[in-house]
Structure formats: structure tokens, C-alpha cells
Motif scaffolding. Structure first.
Motif, short mmCIF file in Angstrom:
data_model
loop_
_atom_site.label_atom_id
_atom_site.label_comp_id
_atom_site.label_asym_id
_atom_site.label_seq_id
_atom_site.Cartn_x
_atom_site.Cartn_y
_atom_site.Cartn_z
N CYS A 1 -11.87 13.12 -1.39
CA CYS A 1 -11.77 12.10 -0.54
C CYS A 1 -10.71 12.17 0.39
N ASN A 2 -9.53 12.58 0.22
CA ASN A 2 -8.67 12.74 1.03
C ASN A 2 -9.05 13.71 2.25
N GLU B 1 -10.83 10.59 10.28
CA GLU B 1 -9.93 10.26 11.29
C GLU B 1 -9.66 11.15 12.34
N GLY C 1 -15.89 3.72 0.65
CA GLY C 1 -15.22 2.35 0.37
C GLY C 1 -14.20 2.15 1.50
N LYS C 2 -13.95 3.00 2.46
CA LYS C 2 -13.14 2.88 3.58
C LYS C 2 -13.81 2.93 4.86
N TYR C 3 -14.91 3.76 4.75
CA TYR C 3 -15.66 4.13 5.98
C TYR C 3 -17.14 4.20 5.90
N TYR D 1 0.31 2.91 8.66
CA TYR D 1 -0.77 3.04 7.74
C TYR D 1 -0.80 4.72 6.98
N ASN D 2 -0.21 5.53 7.63
CA ASN D 2 -0.01 6.93 6.92
C ASN D 2 1.25 7.32 6.96
N MET E 1 -11.42 11.69 4.35
CA MET E 1 -10.99 10.59 5.21
C MET E 1 -10.24 11.50 6.36
N THR F 1 0.69 -0.97 0.07
CA THR F 1 -0.16 0.14 0.01
C THR F 1 0.76 1.19 0.19
N ARG G 1 -15.62 6.99 -2.83
CA ARG G 1 -14.21 6.47 -2.42
C ARG G 1 -14.36 6.79 -0.85
#
Length: 508
Positions: free
Chosen positions: A394-395, A402, A365-367, A457-458, A398, A331, A362
Motif C-alpha cells: 500500500c505504501n 503522490e 481509504g486515502k484515495y 504530512y510526510n 500511495m 498521526t 487501504r
């Protein structure tokens, strides 16, 4: 006191011109220079005419010695009068030009090419007030003097009123608080300078040319230097002058700092990204750590398999951990490739609703369980590359989610996405009620590879990537954040009005 004000005004205008280096800063330099010329002429004229008390001299010139030097300076009244005239007639012209340059009223925007015609009244006044022309054409013609003084005062007041009106109108039309606060500094600065000019412009330079002429017509009853004015009057006039100057200087400093910081941030970010090799070393180091972790897990698996009775549960746990580490590395590599490679974008008319819809898809898709409150202006179009712009939006969504999770808001967490039009910009606003961004973090959030999240993850390219996308669309990214209450990000693009009204392309 006026001497100190003039020095500060000159230095500030020079600093702003050097720092910004654009047409607006040049116009502002012309505005300040014209005000300096007028006030300099008034100071010298006041020193030469005399007739003031000792206390008034001290209050106006700080010392009698300074007043005496000015009084005997080798400069004729003709030159002094024209010095005042140049400043008096150029200031309202520059103020109007600055207001027109800021204005986004469609009629004014379409006809800016004609704004040079506004120089005709100042040019005509400067020609008529030129000493050689004045003494031949105007002097001793009382009716002409009356007409000329009245006409020049009329166009001066019209220019001042039009300039201030355009700025106030533009300020009221700014929809975003961040941009409104920035423009407020500009507005207060120019109103303060206009007030400083206004209390000294009502008198006509003819009184300097005809100092000893009984035929001079007093327009307002107040001369540049009125000996009959008591000390209290001078104190009040000077106090008002100092106050308006201070307000103007303070807002000039704030406006310059805001623009300088913004430009400096862009330069710093560009330099940081140009030395990506240094940043890549951080990325490589984190990948190295995960590879070492894979080696540790591999040793554990080998140890379990070499035992006489392998623990299958422990084996499955380590195999799952190994798969997770590999997935994290893949990733990271994919995101690095997607966000750092140079690529071209194609801008096409696209509905803002479509951009928002792709971003929401999008995001879910994650949340999938997270709700986004939408307030989208219908039939609003932008020129955009829908793939990159929706990814950038989308960024932001997210990041908002978060922030809510990190603040522990739970069911009270709220994310909103709004679209609306300004005069010349279209705004995508993403807001949340998370924990906000601290003052120290606000200076770093756009830095490449900077993150406050779990580095497994980031890896800190999100907001830098969004800012790059905004700039590639000829727009900008700004934010407001209150620690403990949440943040709002404004993705701003040039406003687009399609010539023919078309329905946007629906999502598949």
C-alpha cells in the motif's frame, strides 16, 4: 600484451573475491587463476621456443629483453607443460561449477550435491598429464596419446558448451529488466573469458612434453607458438584476445560495482537506522515546530476572545487550524511508533491476490477515486505476514499516486500493480507514469527520515519501512525510474509452491 592482460585479470579477480566473499567469488577466482596459469605457461613456452621475427617479439613481449629473460628462466619444459595442463583442465570445470551455482533449473537445483562428480574428468587428465606419470604410461604409445588427446578435448568442449548454455538459459529466464541487466554483466564476462580460453586451449600440452618428437599428433594444425604465422596473424590473434579481455574486464567492473553499491547501501542504511537517536532529533524538531504553531494559534484565539466583539469566523478558522495541527502530530507519532518499533512477523502461505486486495483496500481509504490497473497471476502464493506485506505494498501504491499528483498528470495518470513468478522469485511490481526520480534523489530515497514531500504530512520512513519489510520476508526491494516518465518498484520474495493446491482465503 598477454602479460598486461594477465596482471589485470589477476587484480580484478582478487578485488571481486575480497569485496563479495562468497562461494561464487571463490569459484570465479579459481576460474581466473586457471586461465592465468594456462596463459602464463603459453607465454613462457613461446619465449623459450623462439623462432619468431623481431617485430613479432616486440609485439608479443613488448621488448626483446623481456623475451630473453623469459627464455632463460630456470623452468623445464615438463613444468611448463604441466602448468599449461593445470590451467587447461581446471578452467572448464570452474566455469561449469559457476553455471550450476547460478542455475535455477529444478533438476539441477535438486542434484547439486552430485556436482563434485564433474571433477572426475579434470582429475583423471591431471593425473595422466603429470610428467612422471606421462613419461611412464603415455609417452611413446601413439594410439593412447591420440585417444587421450581426443577424449580430453571432447570433455573440455562439452563442459564449455554446458556452462555457457546454462548461463544463457538462466539469463533468458529472468523476467525483470533490472535483474536481467545485472546478470547480463555476468554472462558477457564469462563468455569473454571462455572465448579467451577457447582460442588457446585447442592444442594439447603433449606438444610441450614432446617438443622434439616427430611422433606428436597435431590436432588443429596450430601450435602454441607457430613461427609460420605471419605478423598479421599475431596482430589479429592478439587484437581478438585484447578485445575479449576488455569486454570481460568491463563487465566484471560493472558487476562488482553494482553488487558493491547494493551491499554498501544496505550497510549504510543499517548504520543510519542504528543511530536513530540522531534521526529522532529531526522528528522532535518538527514536532517542536508544530507545538510552537499551536502556541501561536492559541494566542490568536486568546486575542479574539479578549476583544469586545469577537470575530466568530476567525475564531472557527483558528480552532480548525489548531485541530489540524494536533491531528498531524498524532498521526506522526502513531506512524513513528508503527514503523520504528522492533516486532516479529509470522510467515504463512497466503495468496498474492489477497495481499494485493488488502493493499488496494487501504489505498482506496486515502484515495477512493484513484484507479489501479491490476494484472494479478491467479493461484499464486507467497510466504508472508499479510498485515505487514500488504501495508508495504500500500505504501508503494500511495507513493505512486503522490508522484502522479506532483507531476500534474491528471486523468492521464496511471498506476498498475502486477504479480508474476520468476524462476526462484515472486514479484510484486508497482508502476506509475509520474515525474520519476532524479539521479540525486535515487541515492537517498531509502534513507530513514528522507522525504521530498511536505514535511507536515510526510516524514520520510515509507520506503525505508518497505525495504525492511521486504528483508524480513527474505526478499528485496528494487526500482527503476526515468525522470519525467515514471517509476517502477519491484518487491521481490522467494517463490513458494504449496504442496497441496488450496483456494486462497477471500477478503471479508
Amino acid at each position: 600484451m598477454l602479460i598486461i592482460i594477465l596482471v589485470i585479470l589477476f587484480l580484478d579477480s582478487v578485488i571481486l573475491t575480497v569485496m563479495r566473499k562468497n562461494i561464487s567469488s571463490l569459484l570465479f577466482f579459481g576460474l581466473c587463476t586457471s586461465l592465468i596459469l594456462m596463459l602464463s605457461g603459453i607465454i613462457l613456452y613461446t619465449a623459450k621456443i623462439g623462432g619468431l621475427s623481431h617485430a613479432q617479439y616486440i609485439f608479443l613481449f613488448l621488448s626483446v629483453r623481456i623475451q630473453t629473460r623469459m627464455q632463460y628462466a630456470i623452468i623445464t619444459l615438463d613444468k611448463l607443460g604441466y602448468l599449461i595442463a593445470v590451467g587447461r583442465y581446471l578452467f572448464p570445470y570452474f566455469l561449469l561449477l559457476i553455471s550450476i551455482s547460478y542455475s535455477t533449473i529444478p533438476f539441477i537445483s535438486r542434484n547439486r550435491k552430485w556436482m563434485h562428480l564433474f571433477f572426475l574428468p579434470p582429475a583423471a587428465s591431471l593425473i595422466l598429464y603429470y610428467p612422471q606419470v606421462f613419461y611412464v604410461v603415455v609417452c611413446n604409445r601413439f594410439a593412447l596419446q591420440t585417444w587421450m588427446m581426443s577424449l580430453t578435448l571432447v570433455w573440455i568442449l562439452l563442459y564449455l558448451a554446458a556452462g555457457i548454455f546454462l548461463m544463457v538459459h538462466e539469463y533468458s529466464a529472468v523476467p525483470v529488466a533490472y535483474f536481467r541487466r545485472q546478470f547480463r554483466n555476468i554472462l558477457i564476462l564469462h563468455i569473454s573469458l571462455a572465448f579467451l580460453y577457447g582460442i588457446n586451449c585447442l592444442q594439447d600440452p603433449i606438444q610441450v612434453y614432446q617438443l622434439y618428437g616427430s611422433e606428436y599428433l597435431w590436432v588443429s594444425g596450430i601450435s602454441y607458438s607457430n613461427p609460420a604465422m605471419p605478423l598479421f596473424g599475431w596482430v589479429l590473434l592478439t587484437a581478438v584476445t585484447i578485445f575479449s579481455s576488455f569486454v570481460g574486464f568491463w563487465n566484471l567492473v560493472r558487476y562488482t560495482q553494482v553488487n558493491y553499491k547494493t551491499n554498501l547501501e544496505d550497510v549504510v542504511l543499517q548504520r543510519k537506522f542504528e543511530i536513530t537517536n540522531a534521526g529522532i532529533s529531526v522528528f522532535v524538531h518538527s514536532i517542536k515546530n508544530q507545538i510552537l504553531s499551536c502556541g501561536v494559534v492559541h494566542k490568536r484565539i486568546r486575542k479574539i476572545l479578549d476583544s469586545d466583539s469577537p470575530d466568530l469566523a476567525a475564531l472557527r478558522e483558528n480552532i480548525d487550524l489548531l485541530g489540524q495541527l494536533n491531528e498531524n502530530m498524532l498521526t506522526r507519532i502513531n506512524r513513528l511508533n508503527a514503523n520504528t518499533k522492533s516486532h516479529s512477523i509470522i510467515l504463512r502461505p497466503v495468496s498474492a491476490e489477497r495481499i494485493a486486495g488488502l493493499a488496494i483496500r487501504r489505498f482506496h481509504g486515502k484515495y477512493p477515486e484513484s484507479e489501479v490497473k491490476l494484472d494479478l497471476l491467479p493461484n499464486m502464493f507467497v510466504l508472508a505476514d499479510e498485515e505487514s506485506l500488504s501495508e508495504a505494498l500500500c505504501n508503494l501504491l500511495m507513493n505512486a499516486q503522490e508522484a502522479i499528483l506532483a507531476a500534474g498528470r491528471g486523468p492521464q495518470g496511471e498506476i498498475s500493480l502486477k504479480t508474476y513468478n520468476g524462476r526462484i522469485y515472486t514479484f510484486f511490481e508497482v508502476s506509475d507514469n509520474g515525474g520519476g526520480i532524479s539521479k540525486s534523489e535515487q541515492k537517498k530515497i531509502f534513507d530513514p527520515f528522507y522525504t521530498t514531500k511536505n514535511t507536515n504530512y510526510n516524514w520520510g520512513m515509507g520506503l525505508h519501512y518497505v525495504k525492511r519489510i521486504a528483508k524480513s520476508h527474505f526478499g528485496m526491494l528494487r526500482f527503476e525510474s526515468v525522470p519525467g516518465h515514471g517509476s517502477s518498484f519491484f518487491l521481490t520474495l522467494p517463490r513458494y509452491e504449496p504442496r497441496a493446491k488450496k483456494d486462497y482465503i477471500p477478503l471479508d
